[in-house]
Design a protein around this motif. Structure first.
Motif, short mmCIF file in Angstrom:
data_model
loop_
_atom_site.label_atom_id
_atom_site.label_comp_id
_atom_site.label_asym_id
_atom_site.label_seq_id
_atom_site.Cartn_x
_atom_site.Cartn_y
_atom_site.Cartn_z
N CYS A 109 35.76 -46.33 56.44
CA CYS A 109 37.22 -46.35 56.37
C CYS A 109 37.62 -47.57 57.18
O CYS A 109 37.50 -47.56 58.40
CB CYS A 109 37.85 -45.09 56.96
SG CYS A 109 39.65 -45.21 57.01
N CYS A 112 40.72 -46.67 59.62
CA CYS A 112 40.59 -45.76 60.77
C CYS A 112 39.24 -45.03 60.71
O CYS A 112 38.21 -45.61 61.00
CB CYS A 112 41.75 -44.79 60.86
SG CYS A 112 42.28 -44.06 59.31
N CYS A 114 38.62 -42.17 58.09
CA CYS A 114 38.63 -41.19 57.01
C CYS A 114 37.22 -40.98 56.46
O CYS A 114 36.44 -41.93 56.37
CB CYS A 114 39.55 -41.64 55.88
SG CYS A 114 41.24 -41.81 56.41
FE FE Z 1 40.78 -43.46 57.97
#
Ligand code: FE
Length: 212
Positions: A109, A112, A114
């Motif tokens: 991700c 961030c 995920c």
């Molecule tokens: Fe994320």
């Protein structure tokens, strides 16, 4: 809007945990939820979130071609068959990507962290690090080599960038020498890192190759 009455300070130095606590306090103050309700949802979600779920999913795909076809076509439907619930506080779509001798998939991700927590357990620290998030995109082969996955020049690498709504899981190649193995025994070879794409399932995994 009652939030607008508050003065809004942005303090980037404030630790994330403190900012989350402040946000929760405000949500509770307006009666949107309660501390008990949040704890309950989190507990129920994390109690079942484990890489064992992802391993079970892939082991079944390894032994059952029709299930693998379903997993690659509609992973959410495949999850339903195994009674694995990936929806928690928001609906999430899952896409399974299959490795082969000529193609290696890896997930990240870039924004961030995920990732399909229900299938892999909580993400490891390195997955959330800026180094991994940027390097796996810019230089995936070098990054993977550092994890111990060396890829020949003939192998294509695909990096899948997760979002809040769409998460990925890697379906690694079934190791040779595992003919006739039960799903449970196969599942013991499949680690969280293999499902992220930064490891390969191997008979060298401690205890996994031993006869049951
Ligand atoms: Fe994320």
């Amino acid at each position: 809007m009652r939030f607008a009455e508050h003065e809004h300070h942005h303090q980037s130095a404030t630790p994330m945990a403190q900012r989350v606590s402040a946000l929760i306090a405000r949500i509770e103050a307006v009666g949107m939820t309660s501390d008990a309700e949040i704890s309950d949802v989190l507990e129920r979600f994390l109690a079942s979130a484990s890489p064992a779920n992802g391993a079970k999913l892939v082991a079944r795909a390894w032994v059952e071609p029709a299930f693998k076809a379903l997993l690659l076509e509609d992973a959410s439907a495949a999850l339903e068959r195994l009674a694995i619930d990936m929806s928690h506080w928001a609906p999430v779509r899952l896409q399974a990507v299959e490795n082969s001798a000529l193609l290696h998939n890896v997930i990240v991700c870039t924004l961030c962290s995920c990732y399909p927590i229900a299938l892999l357990g909580p993400p490891p620290t390195w997955y959330k690090s800026e180094a991994y998030r940027s390097r796996v995109v810019r230089e995936p082969r070098a990054m993977l080599a550092e994890f111990g996955v060396t890829l020949g020049s003939g192998v294509e690498v695909r990096v899948w960038d997760s979002t809040a709504e769409l998460r990925y899981i890697v379906v690694p190649e079934r190791p040779v020498g595992t003919d006739g193995w039960t799903q449970e025994r196969l599942a013991s070879l499949i680690t969280r890192d293999a499902l992220i794409g930064v490891a390969r399932p191997s008979l060298q995994v401690a205890g996994a190759g031993a006869d049951p």
